[in-house]
Design an enzyme around this catalytic site. Structure first.
Site, short mmCIF file in Angstrom:
data_model
loop_
_atom_site.label_atom_id
_atom_site.label_comp_id
_atom_site.label_asym_id
_atom_site.label_seq_id
_atom_site.Cartn_x
_atom_site.Cartn_y
_atom_site.Cartn_z
N LYS A 227 6.87 5.88 6.31
CA LYS A 227 8.00 6.98 6.28
C LYS A 227 8.98 6.69 7.33
CE LYS A 227 5.37 10.87 4.72
NZ LYS A 227 4.72 12.29 5.04
N ARG A 261 -3.50 8.73 4.46
CA ARG A 261 -2.99 8.74 3.13
C ARG A 261 -1.83 7.46 2.94
NH1 ARG A 261 1.57 10.84 0.30
NH2 ARG A 261 1.27 11.48 -1.96
#
Length: 291
Positions: A227, A261
Site C-alpha cells: 500500500k 491480506r
C-alpha cells in the site's frame, strides 16, 4: 504478544483456525482490469483461478476474490460484478481454502455465497444495511472494514481528531449493528482499513496502535500489502514494497492481528510461520542443527 479476546477458535468453511496461536494468510485475487497492484493480470477467469491455485500451493489459507476495486471510479453494474467473481468462486469451491469475496453489494454477496464463498469482505463497513441481512441469513462470516466514503466515491483530504479512537468507535458501532441484524458474533472479523480514506500518517498510527483495534475482541484482519503508506514511508514504488509490507504485517501480528491480506503469498507465509515457530505455537518442520 496480545491474544485475541473471546472465542479464539473459528470454523470458516471447512477450515478451523485457532487464532490464539495461528495466523491466516489471505491471498488477493482481483478480476478487474484496473486493480491497484496486478494491473489486470488476473482479469480473465482462467488467470484468476490459476493465480488462486498458485497461492494455495504457496501456502495461502484463504483466497479473497474481488470484482470491483475500492478506489473511486465508475460504478460496476451488479450483474457484471457477479459475472466476474462467481465463476472464480465456483472453480475454487473444492480447493479446501477459505473463499471470500470483496464486495459491498448484497446481491453479489448472495450469488457468491450460493457459488461456494464462505466470507464477505465489505470494505465499506456495511454501508448497505442489507449486507448484514444477507450474511445473517446464510450464516456466512463478514469482514467489517473502516472507511468513510460512499462506495467508489472520492473522499479528499480526510481529517481525524484521533484516527485510532475514531476507527475503533466506528468498528464497535458497525459490529453492534451487524449483531443487531442477526449476524453471530463468531462470524465477525474487523479490519481497520489501512489507507482507505486515510493519509500515510493515519495508517502508520493504526499500525503502531493496532492493539487498540484487536482489543475489540474480534479476529483482526490487516490489509497492508504494497500500500501507499508503505511506499511513502520508504520512498519505494509499488513493485518494491514487499519487505516494507512484511515488516508492517509482522508488527501487526505482534499486536494481535490474525489474518493478513497479501499479494506476495510465499514470502508472507514464511514470515507468519516463523512468528508461529518463535512463539512456540507450531513445531519447526525438522530439527537437525547441532542434534
Amino acid at each position: 504478544m496480545n491474544q485475541p479476546l473471546g472465542g479464539a477458535v473459528r470454523r470458516i468453511g471447512s477450515r478451523e483456525f485457532d487464532f490464539s496461536r495461528q495466523v491466516a494468510v489471505m491471498a488477493i485475487v482481483n478480476r478487474t482490469p484496473d486493480s491497484f497492484y496486478d494491473r489486470g493480470r488476473t482479469d480473465s477467469v482462467g488467470a484468476a483461478v490459476a493465480a488462486a491455485e498458485r497461492a494455495i500451493a504457496d501456502g495461502a489459507d484463504w483466497v479473497d476474490i474481488g470484482g470491483a476495486k475500492f478506489a473511486p471510479g465508475p460504478a460496476i453494474p451488479v450483474a457484471e460484478e457477479i459475472d466476474r467473481v462467481v465463476p472464480v468462486v465456483a472453480a475454487l469451491a473444492g480447493s479446501g481454502a477459505v473463499i471470500s469475496v470483496d464486495t459491498f453489494h448484497p446481491d453479489v454477496a448472495r450469488a457468491a455465497i450460493a457459488a461456494g464463498a464462505h466470507v464477505i469482505n465489505d470494505t465499506t463497513g456495511l454501508h448497505d444495511p442489507a449486507m448484514a441481512d444477507v450474511v445473517a441469513e446464510v450464516g456466512a462470516t463478514v469482514i467489517i472494514t473502516h472507511s468513510l466514503a460512499a462506495p467508489r466515491t472520492p473522499y479528499p483530504s480526510p481529517r481525524y481528531g484521533d484516527v485510532v479512537d475514531e476507527v475503533v468507535a466506528f468498528l464497535r458501532g458497525r459490529v453492534a449493528f451487524a449483531e443487531s441484524r442477526g449476524v453471530a458474533s463468531d462470524r465477525i472479523v474487523v479490519d481497520p482499513g489501512h489507507d482507505l480514506n486515510k493519509h500515510t500518517l493515519d495508517s502508520l498510527a493504526l499500525t503502531r496502535r493496532l492493539g487498540e483495534v484487536t482489543a475489540l475482541g474480534y479476529p483482526t484482519l490487516v490489509a497492508l500489502s504494497n500500500k501507499d503508506f508503505v511506499g511513502e514511508s520508504l520512498g519505494r514504488p509499488r513493485d518494491q514494497r514487499v519487505e516494507g509490507s512484511l515488516a508492517a504485517a509482522v508488527y501487526c501480528v505482534l499486536q494481535g492481528a490474525r489474518i493478513v491480506r497479501v499479494h506476495n503469498v510465499r514470502e508472507t507465509v514464511d514470515a507468519m510461520r516463523m512468528i508461529e515457530a518463535i512463539e512456540g505455537w507450531r513445531e519447526p518442520v525438522f530439527l537437525e542443527h547441532n542434534r
